[in-house]
Scaffold this active site. Structure first.
Site, mmCIF file in Angstrom:
data_model
loop_
_atom_site.group_PDB
_atom_site.id
_atom_site.type_symbol
_atom_site.label_atom_id
_atom_site.label_comp_id
_atom_site.label_asym_id
_atom_site.label_seq_id
_atom_site.Cartn_x
_atom_site.Cartn_y
_atom_site.Cartn_z
ATOM 1 N N HIS A 1 15.129 4.686 -1.998
ATOM 2 C CA HIS A 1 14.500 3.368 -2.093
ATOM 3 C C HIS A 1 15.044 2.326 -1.127
ATOM 4 C CE1 HIS A 1 12.745 4.073 -6.388
ATOM 5 N NE2 HIS A 1 12.425 5.018 -5.528
ATOM 6 N N TRP B 1 11.870 1.065 -14.303
ATOM 7 C CA TRP B 1 11.309 1.029 -12.953
ATOM 8 C C TRP B 1 9.827 0.697 -13.071
ATOM 9 C CZ3 TRP B 1 7.327 4.054 -10.863
ATOM 10 C CH2 TRP B 1 6.987 3.669 -9.549
ATOM 11 N N ASP C 1 16.573 12.420 -9.271
ATOM 12 C CA ASP C 1 15.159 12.050 -9.253
ATOM 13 C C ASP C 1 14.460 12.683 -8.057
ATOM 14 O OD1 ASP C 1 12.714 10.915 -9.674
ATOM 15 O OD2 ASP C 1 13.291 8.862 -9.163
ATOM 16 N N ASP D 1 18.316 4.174 -6.344
ATOM 17 C CA ASP D 1 17.661 5.440 -6.018
ATOM 18 C C ASP D 1 17.847 5.646 -4.519
ATOM 19 O OD1 ASP D 1 15.486 7.157 -5.022
ATOM 20 O OD2 ASP D 1 14.746 7.143 -7.069
ATOM 21 N N HIS E 1 19.934 7.312 -8.956
ATOM 22 C CA HIS E 1 18.925 8.357 -8.911
ATOM 23 C C HIS E 1 19.163 9.046 -7.588
ATOM 24 C CE1 HIS E 1 15.373 7.159 -11.761
ATOM 25 N NE2 HIS E 1 16.442 7.579 -12.406
ATOM 26 N N ASP F 1 10.014 7.856 0.905
ATOM 27 C CA ASP F 1 10.556 8.130 -0.433
ATOM 28 C C ASP F 1 9.886 9.375 -1.008
ATOM 29 O OD1 ASP F 1 11.838 7.804 -2.880
ATOM 30 O OD2 ASP F 1 10.297 6.437 -3.638
ATOM 31 N N ASP G 1 11.033 12.193 -2.358
ATOM 32 C CA ASP G 1 11.581 12.880 -3.527
ATOM 33 C C ASP G 1 11.703 14.387 -3.345
ATOM 34 O OD1 ASP G 1 12.109 10.752 -5.593
ATOM 35 O OD2 ASP G 1 10.035 10.274 -5.130
ATOM 36 N N GLU H 1 15.791 -0.550 -11.763
ATOM 37 C CA GLU H 1 15.735 0.233 -10.518
ATOM 38 C C GLU H 1 14.854 -0.466 -9.480
ATOM 39 O OE1 GLU H 1 13.962 4.101 -11.019
ATOM 40 O OE2 GLU H 1 14.404 4.724 -8.955
ATOM 41 N N LYS I 1 13.143 -1.009 -5.535
ATOM 42 C CA LYS I 1 12.424 -0.164 -4.590
ATOM 43 C C LYS I 1 12.020 -0.977 -3.371
ATOM 44 C CE LYS I 1 8.919 3.412 -4.543
ATOM 45 N NZ LYS I 1 8.233 4.415 -5.340
HETATM 46 C C1 RNT Z 1 9.850 5.826 -8.335
HETATM 47 C C2 RNT Z 1 11.187 5.788 -8.991
HETATM 48 C C3 RNT Z 1 11.223 6.265 -10.414
HETATM 49 C C4 RNT Z 1 10.381 7.497 -10.665
HETATM 50 C C5 RNT Z 1 10.573 8.130 -12.035
HETATM 51 C C6 RNT Z 1 9.522 9.127 -12.360
HETATM 52 O O1 RNT Z 1 9.916 5.590 -6.990
HETATM 53 O O2 RNT Z 1 12.108 6.487 -8.220
HETATM 54 O O3 RNT Z 1 12.537 6.454 -10.791
HETATM 55 O O4 RNT Z 1 10.622 8.488 -9.720
HETATM 56 O O5 RNT Z 1 10.672 7.154 -12.976
HETATM 57 ZN ZN ZN Z 2 14.047 6.805 -9.080
#
Ligand code: RNT
Ligand code: ZN
Length: 417
Positions: free
Chosen positions: A261, A184, A325, A258, A285, A293, A295, A225, A227
Site C-alpha cells: 500500500h 480497511w 495478505d 500493508d 499485512h 498492489d 497481492d 489500514e 492505502k
Molecule cells: C486491500 C487491503 C485489505 C484486503 C483484505 C481482504 O487492499 O489490503 O487488507 O486485502 O481485507
Molecule cells: Zn491488506
C-alpha cells in the site's frame, strides 16, 4: 540424520559469532503469524446473496479446488497448518460468517454466526483475528462506505464495524488471546477530487463513532489500514497513510501497514522503527506487490528479510502483530498459504540468526566497511540447515517435501470438488 548433522555444523558457524541458535528456535516457536483465510477462496466468503468482489481489489486465476463451504475452507487451512511450523492465528473477514442459509444483513451479524470458527480454533489451538467487510456489497457500490456523503450508508457501515468489534471481542474471550480487528475501507475517487478534506472529515467522524463503543483490550485491539490507491480509486484514497497515522496516534489505535500500500520504492521495513517510537504496537499485512498492489504470494526476498530484521533487531517481536495478505488463484491455494507463511517464518529466523548487537556496534563506531562486509557474508551463512532442522523439530515436512502432501491433497480432495 543428515538434517541433524548439517544443523550441528551450521550451529557451530553461528555460535562463533555468539549467536544462541537454540534460543533463536525457542523464540521463533512463540511468534504467531496471522494467516488470512481469504487466500483459500479468492476473497469470496459465504454470504447467502454473495456479490462479486469489489472495493478495488482483484483476484486473478482459476486454479481448481477453491473452497466453497466453511468446512472445505477449514479443511484446507488445516492442511496448510500441518505444513507450517509453529502455532499460529487465522484471520477472518465478516463475509465468512455462517448463517445457516439465512440472509443476515452485515450490520446484524453476531458472535453466534462465528461459533463454528471459534470451536474449530479451539480444537486446533489457534487464535483468531478479524476484519469488517466494507466491499462486495450493494451499499459499497459507489466505492464509498464510512466516508459516504449519505448518512444512512455511513451509519450502516458504522453499525457493521461495531458488530465486527463485538464478534472479535467474543473471539478474544473464548480463545484467551486478544483478537485484532482491522478496519480497511475502499473509499476513494478514480479522478482528481475537488475536495479532499470533506470525505476525510466524515471518515474521522465515522471512526470516532465506531470506537466510542468501549471494548476491553484484553479481548480486542483495533487497527486501521491505510492505502495509496485501488482499482477505481487511482487518484485519491480517503484513508491514506497520513490520515490513519494521525488517527491512530491520537486515538490509541494500531496502524496496520500493508506492504502493498505504498509507493513502489517506499518500504515498510523503514517505517517500523519510526512508528514504534510513538506507538506501543503496530500491525502488518505482509504481501508482495508486483508493479502494483497485486497481492502476490510472499517470497523470501530482500524486503521480507529486512522486515524480519527490523522486528528482531529492535526487539519488537511483542509489538508487531504480523499478518499476511495475498490472494493468488492461479496456483494451488493451499500451497500459496504454505509458501507465504513458511517464508514469513523463515525471514524471522534469518533475522534471529544475525549478530545484531555486533552489527549495531560497528555502525556506532562508524565502521561501515565491516558493517557491509559482515552483512553481506551473513547472507550465505548456512541458514537453510537451521531452517530444515527447525521444520523437522516442529514435526512438519522439511525442504520441498511438503509439495508431496499438497499433490496428494489436490488429487484426493481439491480435484474432487
Ligand atoms: C486491500 C487491503 C485489505 C484486503 C483484505 C481482504 O487492499 O489490503 O487488507 O486485502 O481485507
Ligand atoms: Zn491488506
Amino acid at each position: 540424520m543428515i538434517i541433524k548433522e548439517q544443523y550441528e555444523m551450521a550451529k557451530e558457524a553461528y555460535e562463533r559469532w555468539g549467536i544462541d541458535v537454540e534460543g533463536a528456535l525457542d523464540k521463533l516457536q512463540k511468534i504467531p503469524i496471522s494467516i488470512h483465510c481469504w487466500q483459500g477462496d479468492d476473497v469470496s466468503g459465504f454470504e447467502v446473496n454473495k456479490q462479486e468482489l469489489s472495493g478495488g481489489i482483484d483476484v486473478t486465476g482459476n486454479y481448481p479446488g477453491k473452497a466453497k463451504t466453511p468446512e472445505q475452507l477449514r479443511g484446507d487451512l488445516e492442511k496448510a497448518l500441518s505444513l507450517i511450523p509453529g502455532k499460529h492465528r487465522v484471520n477472518l473477514h465478516m463475509i465468512y460468517a455462517e448463517t445457516n442459509g439465512e440472509v443476515v444483513e452485515r450490520d446484524q451479524l453476531e458472535p453466534k454466526h462465528f461459533e463454528n470458527w471459534v470451536n474449530w480454533a479451539k480444537e486446533n489451538g489457534l487464535g483468531l483475528d478479524f476484519n469488517p467487510t466494507l466491499f462486495s456489497h450493494p451499499k459499497a457500490a459507489d466505492g464509498l462506505t464510512l466516508a459516504h456523503p449519505d448518512k444512512e450508508i455511513r451509519d450502516y457501515w458504522i453499525r457493521h464495524c461495531i458488530a465486527s468489534r463485538k464478534i472479535a471481542e467474543y473471539f478474544g474471550k473464548e480463545l484467551g488471546t486478544p483478537a485484532l480487528t482491522n478496519i480497511w475501507i475502499p473509499d476513494g475517487y478514480k479522478d482528481i477530487p475537488s475536495d479532499r478534506l470533506t470525505p476525510r472529515q466524515r471518515l474521522k467522524e465515522s471512526l470516532d463513532e465506531i470506537f466510542a463503543v468501549e471494548i476491553d483490550e484484553k479481548y480486542n485491539v483495533d487497527a486501521v489500514e491505510s492505502k495509496l490507491f485501488g482499482i477505481g480509486s487511482e487518484a485519491y484514497v480517503v484513508g491514506s497513510h497520513e490520515f490513519y497515522l494521525g488517527y491512530a496516534l491520537k486515538n490509541n489505535k494500531l496502524c496496520l501497514l500493508d506492504t502493498g500500500h505504498y509507493h513502489p520504492t517506499e518500504v515498510v521495513s523503514n517505517k517500523i522503527s519510526a512508528m514504534l517510537l510513538y506507538s506501543d504496537q503496530l500491525a502488518l499485512h505482509v504481501s508482495r506487490p508486483v508493479r502494483w498492489d497485486s497481492d502476490h504470494v510472499v517470497i523470501f526476498d530482500d524486503e521480507l528479510k529486512e522486515i524480519g530484521l527490523e522486528i528482531v533487531r529492535n526487539d519488537a517481536l511483542d509489538k508487531v502483530r504480523i499478518g499476511l495478505d495475498f490472494f493468488d488463484a492461479s496456483i494451488n491455494r493451499v500451497a500459496a498459504w504454505t509458501i507465504g507463511t513458511r517464508n514469513m517464518i523463515k525471514a524471522l529466523l534469518y533475522a534471529l540468526l544475525h549478530p545484531n548487537e555486533h552489527l549495531k556496534q560497528l555502525q556506532e563506531e562508524g565502521n561501515f566497511t565491516e558493517r557491509l562486509a559482515l552483512m553481506e557474508e551473513f547472507k550465505t551463512y548456512p541458514f537453510g540447515a537451521i531452517w530444515d532442522y527447525y521444520c523437522e523439530k516442529m514435526g512438519v515436512p522439511e525442504k520441498e517435501t511438503w509439495m508431496e502432501d499438497i499433490k496428494q491433497y489436490e488429487n484426493n480432495v481439491l480435484l474432487k470438488r
